[in-house]
Design a protein around this motif. Structure first.
Motif, PDB file in Angstrom:
ATOM      1  N   GLY A  46      34.359  43.420  37.120  1.00  0.00           N
ATOM      2  CA  GLY A  46      35.600  42.894  37.676  1.00  0.00           C
ATOM      3  C   GLY A  46      36.384  42.033  36.708  1.00  0.00           C
ATOM      4  N   LYS A  47      37.724  41.953  36.945  1.00  0.00           N
ATOM      5  CA  LYS A  47      38.562  41.098  36.090  1.00  0.00           C
ATOM      6  C   LYS A  47      39.877  40.768  36.790  1.00  0.00           C
ATOM      7  CE  LYS A  47      40.744  44.866  33.432  1.00  0.00           C
ATOM      8  NZ  LYS A  47      40.147  46.075  34.036  1.00  0.00           N
ATOM      9  N   MET A  48      40.572  39.772  36.274  1.00  0.00           N
ATOM     10  CA  MET A  48      41.883  39.424  36.818  1.00  0.00           C
ATOM     11  C   MET A  48      42.923  40.373  36.204  1.00  0.00           C
ATOM     12  SD  MET A  48      41.209  36.812  38.800  1.00  0.00           S
ATOM     13  CE  MET A  48      42.825  36.218  39.248  1.00  0.00           C
ATOM     14  N   VAL A  49      43.820  40.906  37.049  1.00  0.00           N
ATOM     15  CA  VAL A  49      44.862  41.809  36.563  1.00  0.00           C
ATOM     16  C   VAL A  49      46.212  41.289  37.046  1.00  0.00           C
ATOM     17  CG1 VAL A  49      45.738  44.186  36.582  1.00  0.00           C
ATOM     18  CG2 VAL A  49      43.268  43.771  36.655  1.00  0.00           C
ATOM     19  N   GLU A  50      47.214  41.392  36.157  1.00  0.00           N
ATOM     20  CA  GLU A  50      48.528  40.842  36.498  1.00  0.00           C
ATOM     21  C   GLU A  50      49.460  41.930  37.031  1.00  0.00           C
ATOM     22  OE1 GLU A  50      49.713  37.615  33.719  1.00  0.00           O
ATOM     23  OE2 GLU A  50      51.724  38.491  33.972  1.00  0.00           O
ATOM     24  N   TYR A  51      50.199  41.633  38.104  1.00  0.00           N
ATOM     25  CA  TYR A  51      51.183  42.554  38.679  1.00  0.00           C
ATOM     26  C   TYR A  51      52.480  41.815  38.932  1.00  0.00           C
ATOM     27  CZ  TYR A  51      46.975  45.266  39.769  1.00  0.00           C
ATOM     28  OH  TYR A  51      45.793  45.938  39.684  1.00  0.00           O
ATOM     29  N   MET A  82      41.257  35.494  51.549  1.00  0.00           N
ATOM     30  CA  MET A  82      41.781  35.452  50.175  1.00  0.00           C
ATOM     31  C   MET A  82      41.819  34.019  49.703  1.00  0.00           C
ATOM     32  SD  MET A  82      44.962  38.068  50.020  1.00  0.00           S
ATOM     33  CE  MET A  82      44.859  39.667  50.816  1.00  0.00           C
ATOM     34  N   TYR A  83      41.506  33.854  48.449  1.00  0.00           N
ATOM     35  CA  TYR A  83      41.554  32.539  47.814  1.00  0.00           C
ATOM     36  C   TYR A  83      42.835  32.503  47.002  1.00  0.00           C
ATOM     37  CZ  TYR A  83      39.031  28.287  46.547  1.00  0.00           C
ATOM     38  OH  TYR A  83      38.603  26.978  46.408  1.00  0.00           O
ATOM     39  N   ILE A  84      43.837  31.816  47.526  1.00  0.00           N
ATOM     40  CA  ILE A  84      45.189  31.895  46.976  1.00  0.00           C
ATOM     41  C   ILE A  84      45.560  30.592  46.271  1.00  0.00           C
ATOM     42  CG2 ILE A  84      47.604  32.247  47.576  1.00  0.00           C
ATOM     43  CD1 ILE A  84      46.386  33.668  50.190  1.00  0.00           C
ATOM     44  N   ASN A  85      45.860  30.689  44.983  1.00  0.00           N
ATOM     45  CA  ASN A  85      46.197  29.512  44.175  1.00  0.00           C
ATOM     46  C   ASN A  85      45.169  28.389  44.337  1.00  0.00           C
ATOM     47  OD1 ASN A  85      48.340  30.546  42.833  1.00  0.00           O
ATOM     48  ND2 ASN A  85      49.915  29.550  44.081  1.00  0.00           N
ATOM     49  N   GLY A  86      43.919  28.768  44.348  1.00  0.00           N
ATOM     50  CA  GLY A  86      42.862  27.765  44.371  1.00  0.00           C
ATOM     51  C   GLY A  86      42.503  27.218  45.730  1.00  0.00           C
ATOM     52  N   GLU A  87      43.013  27.844  46.825  1.00  0.00           N
ATOM     53  CA  GLU A  87      42.651  27.392  48.168  1.00  0.00           C
ATOM     54  C   GLU A  87      42.402  28.587  49.085  1.00  0.00           C
ATOM     55  OE1 GLU A  87      44.753  23.882  49.992  1.00  0.00           O
ATOM     56  OE2 GLU A  87      46.118  24.307  48.336  1.00  0.00           O
ATOM     57  N   ALA A  88      41.397  28.435  49.950  1.00  0.00           N
ATOM     58  CA  ALA A  88      41.129  29.492  50.918  1.00  0.00           C
ATOM     59  C   ALA A  88      42.294  29.605  51.881  1.00  0.00           C
ATOM     60  CB  ALA A  88      39.842  29.182  51.681  1.00  0.00           C
ATOM     61  N   ILE A 109      51.151  33.692  41.423  1.00  0.00           N
ATOM     62  CA  ILE A 109      50.156  33.421  42.462  1.00  0.00           C
ATOM     63  C   ILE A 109      48.827  34.052  42.053  1.00  0.00           C
ATOM     64  CG2 ILE A 109      49.629  33.608  44.932  1.00  0.00           C
ATOM     65  CD1 ILE A 109      52.586  34.082  45.451  1.00  0.00           C
ATOM     66  N   THR A 110      47.783  33.235  42.047  1.00  0.00           N
ATOM     67  CA  THR A 110      46.447  33.731  41.716  1.00  0.00           C
ATOM     68  C   THR A 110      45.710  34.076  43.010  1.00  0.00           C
ATOM     69  OG1 THR A 110      46.457  32.269  39.814  1.00  0.00           O
ATOM     70  CG2 THR A 110      44.325  33.223  40.433  1.00  0.00           C
ATOM     71  N   ILE A 111      45.198  35.305  43.103  1.00  0.00           N
ATOM     72  CA  ILE A 111      44.523  35.745  44.324  1.00  0.00           C
ATOM     73  C   ILE A 111      43.112  36.227  43.996  1.00  0.00           C
ATOM     74  CG2 ILE A 111      44.718  37.223  46.374  1.00  0.00           C
ATOM     75  CD1 ILE A 111      47.699  37.661  45.542  1.00  0.00           C
ATOM     76  N   LYS A 171      32.580  31.784  39.152  1.00  0.00           N
ATOM     77  CA  LYS A 171      33.503  30.683  39.457  1.00  0.00           C
ATOM     78  C   LYS A 171      34.909  31.218  39.737  1.00  0.00           C
ATOM     79  CE  LYS A 171      31.673  26.535  37.347  1.00  0.00           C
ATOM     80  NZ  LYS A 171      30.793  26.849  36.217  1.00  0.00           N
ATOM     81  N   TYR A 172      35.705  30.421  40.439  1.00  0.00           N
ATOM     82  CA  TYR A 172      37.101  30.782  40.656  1.00  0.00           C
ATOM     83  C   TYR A 172      37.875  30.649  39.345  1.00  0.00           C
ATOM     84  CZ  TYR A 172      36.380  30.525  45.706  1.00  0.00           C
ATOM     85  OH  TYR A 172      35.944  30.730  46.983  1.00  0.00           O
ATOM     86  N   ALA A 173      38.815  31.586  39.143  1.00  0.00           N
ATOM     87  CA  ALA A 173      39.692  31.474  37.978  1.00  0.00           C
ATOM     88  C   ALA A 173      40.612  30.281  38.190  1.00  0.00           C
ATOM     89  CB  ALA A 173      40.507  32.756  37.807  1.00  0.00           C
ATOM     90  N   LYS A 174      41.012  30.084  39.452  1.00  0.00           N
ATOM     91  CA  LYS A 174      41.873  28.943  39.762  1.00  0.00           C
ATOM     92  C   LYS A 174      41.338  28.262  41.006  1.00  0.00           C
ATOM     93  CE  LYS A 174      46.590  27.483  40.470  1.00  0.00           C
ATOM     94  NZ  LYS A 174      48.000  27.842  40.490  1.00  0.00           N
ATOM     95  N   ASN A 175      41.036  26.982  40.890  1.00  0.00           N
ATOM     96  CA  ASN A 175      40.500  26.239  42.031  1.00  0.00           C
ATOM     97  C   ASN A 175      41.243  24.921  42.146  1.00  0.00           C
ATOM     98  OD1 ASN A 175      38.818  25.743  44.201  1.00  0.00           O
ATOM     99  ND2 ASN A 175      37.380  24.605  42.934  1.00  0.00           N
ATOM    100  N   ASN A 176      41.765  24.636  43.334  1.00  0.00           N
ATOM    101  CA  ASN A 176      42.537  23.420  43.541  1.00  0.00           C
ATOM    102  C   ASN A 176      41.759  22.444  44.421  1.00  0.00           C
ATOM    103  OD1 ASN A 176      44.509  21.527  43.850  1.00  0.00           O
ATOM    104  ND2 ASN A 176      45.999  22.875  44.831  1.00  0.00           N
ATOM    105  N   GLY A 177      40.718  21.889  43.853  1.00  0.00           N
ATOM    106  CA  GLY A 177      39.851  20.982  44.615  1.00  0.00           C
ATOM    107  C   GLY A 177      40.577  19.757  45.129  1.00  0.00           C
ATOM    108  N   ALA A 178      41.556  19.299  44.351  1.00  0.00           N
ATOM    109  CA  ALA A 178      42.267  18.078  44.732  1.00  0.00           C
ATOM    110  C   ALA A 178      43.044  18.266  46.035  1.00  0.00           C
ATOM    111  CB  ALA A 178      43.214  17.659  43.614  1.00  0.00           C
TER     112      ALA A 178
END
Ligand code: HEM
Ligand code: SF4
Ligand code: FES
Lengths: 248, 225
Positions: free
Chosen positions: A17-22, A68-74, A97-99, B89-96
């Motif tokens: 798996g990897k991150m892909v940009e769209y 989905m974990y969107i921009n660092g938040e569930a 947006i990172t998903i 790990k998450y590529a982006k994690n917003n713990g704060a």
């Protein structure tokens, strides 16, 4: 609006798996996040690509599938909502947006953003039930008097939809908010008393067996939970577990 | 009971119990240390009592040692287990967005406290044990026999500025640790009702004032002599 999406792509459970940009264009701010994903998938399919696999069912915040974990938040930056209830107006034109999928060892990725949450089912099967005869002679629901506060708290706990956002948000991948809610919804009611000791012990044992981490009370789960399940449920589960362990 | 102690929740309980014990111990430690500012004589007498009383030395001291060691060993064990519970790990994690820095970094604040404790033991505890139990001098007196040694030793330790600075840093980390830890320990043992929520303010005050008090004592002796 036009957006850049960074999405986790993974062909199957064994793939690295990897991150892909769209890029997606002409997204309306009135769309839900999943509708935006539909637009992306239509684009990908039209170009002969593989659409991004993601879970969803009800699209109204009750089934708990959309993970989905969107921009660092569930479930993204909004509070008290699932991903399907998240509106695109929470984002701005030009945003990246990172998903990612919900990440936990106990939630292995099946494909792209789809994770296997059957560990939750096994915890439920270990004790998240009451044994009653349902063979025709159903009792009147009001035959057992129940304290109003207890009924309200049990109802609040029972609103947990088992989405797993608590696990995904927790730095320890702990499932204690989910299990706390499931233990509480019965512990608060007279019907739940008969099996109370075994229930909490078996559910906690299964939770540990599945490889979820240990709660350190950061409270991230409570903040990210779409149903506002309170940390008090974890405290209640801890008390229940302690007294159940003493009873033997 | 062995099932309890090996379970995730059982570990939470024992972690919290050792933490409660440490918080009470530190309060007691502070009460004695502040005497060194208020009245060197009382400080000397109390130190001598604590240092020679068999109940304290053979009863409480081993419990304290066990409590500290259990707390940090279990702290590291849980940290490793918890890290392992998420393989990728998450590529982006917003713990704060959903939790405080203190709550997410207990292992770091705790780790620095441990470094501090090691230095603290080398500074005070080992010399004490050496004087009392290896050289067998239980008198608590200065080499010339003119009065107790405790106050003199304390003042002497706080002469070098580097050690004072180290103490201050150590206590800043203790403060950070307790800003999350105090209320966390209550939640761990299942106490989360309106009374415990009422303790939150007290917990924050404890977490700030006690470490500040220790810092004050170190600075006081450094600049006063
Ligand atoms: C010796 C070095 C130390 C280390 C490595 C350490 C590490 C940790 C860790 C990793 C936790 C989080 C574990 C969890 O919540 O389950 C924790 C919790 C805690 N620690 Fe420490 N700690 C140390 C010293 C101390 C000291 C000296 C005190 C008190 C004076 C203290 C008080 C607490 C409290 C109150 C908690 C919260 C307990 C809970 O949530 O149940 N710690 N410690
Ligand atoms: S407790 Fe909240 S976040 Fe966790 S599974 Fe239930 S609804 Fe989802
Ligand atoms: S799709 Fe059912 S809760 Fe989101």
């Amino acid at each position: 609006m036009n957006l850049t999406l960074k999405i986790w792509r993974q062909k199957g459970p064994q793939d690295k798996g990897k991150m892909v940009e769209y890029k997606v264009t002409d997204i309306s701010e009135h769309m839900s996040f999943l509708e935006m994903m539909d637009v992306l998938n239509e684009q990908l399919t039209n170009k002969g690509g593989e659409p991004v696999a993601f879970d969803h069912d009800c699209r109204e915040g009750i089934c708990g599938m959309c993970s989905m974990y969107i921009n660092g938040e569930a479930h993204g930056p909004d509070r008290g909502v699932t991903t399907c209830q998240l509106h695109m107006r929470m984002f701005k034109d030009g945003d990246t947006i990172t998903i990612e999928p919900f990440r936990a060892k106990a939630f292995p990725v099946i494909k792209d953003l789809v994770v296997d949450r059957s560990s939750f089912d096994r915890i439920q099967q270990a004790g998240g039930f009451i044994s009653v005869n349902t063979s025709g002679n159903t009792q009147d629901a009001n035959a057992i008097p129940i304290d109003k506060h207890a009924a309200d708290e049990a109802m609040d706990a029972a609103t947990c939809i088992g989405c797993g956002a608590c696990v995904a948000s927790c730095k320890n991948s702990s499932a204690m908010l989910f299990v706390g809610a499931k233990v509480s919804q019965y512990a608060l009611l007279p019907q739940g008393q008969i099996e109370a000791t075994d229930r909490v012990k078996n559910m906690v044992a299964q939770m540990d067996l599945e490889g979820f981490g240990n709660c350190t009370n950061t409270g991230a789960c409570e903040v990210e939970c779409p149903k506002g399940i309170s940390l008090e449920n974890i405290a209640r589960m801890n008390r229940e577990f302690f007294s159940a362990s003493i009873k033997g | 009971m062995s099932g309890f102690l090996n379970s995730s929740i059982g570990r939470k309980y024992t972690m919290a119990l050792s933490a409660f014990f440490l918080m009470i111990f530190i309060l007691q430690h502070f009460a004695i240390n502040i005497l060194s500012v208020l009245s060197p004589d009382t400080f000397n007498e109390t130190s001598h009592f604590m240092g020679t009383n068999p109940l304290v030395q053979y009863g409480l001291q081993p419990v304290l040692l066990f409590g500290v060691v259990y707390h940090f060993v279990m702290g590291f064990v849980l940290e490793i287990k918890n890290k392992n519970a998420r393989a990728i790990k998450y590529a982006k994690n917003n713990g704060a967005a959903n939790s405080t820095w203190m709550s997410r970094n207990m292992i770091w604040s705790g780790g620095f406290i441990l470094v501090f404790l090691i230095i603290h033991f080398l500074d005070f505890w080992f010399p004490e044990i050496n004087t009392k139990y290896i050289q067998g001098d239980m008198s608590g007196l200065l080499a010339d026999g003119e009065g107790y040694r405790y106050y003199e030793e304390l003042v002497h330790k706080f002469e070098p500025i580097w050690r004072v600075a180290l103490y201050c840093i150590g206590f800043v980390f203790l403060s950070l640790h307790l800003l999350h830890g105090f209320s966390s320990a209550f939640q761990s043992v299942g106490a989360n009702n309106k009374y415990v929520k009422g303790l939150k303010g007290f917990g924050k005050a404890y977490a700030v004032l006690i470490p500040l008090g220790f810092i004050f004592i170190a600075l006081f002796h450094h600049f006063n002599h």
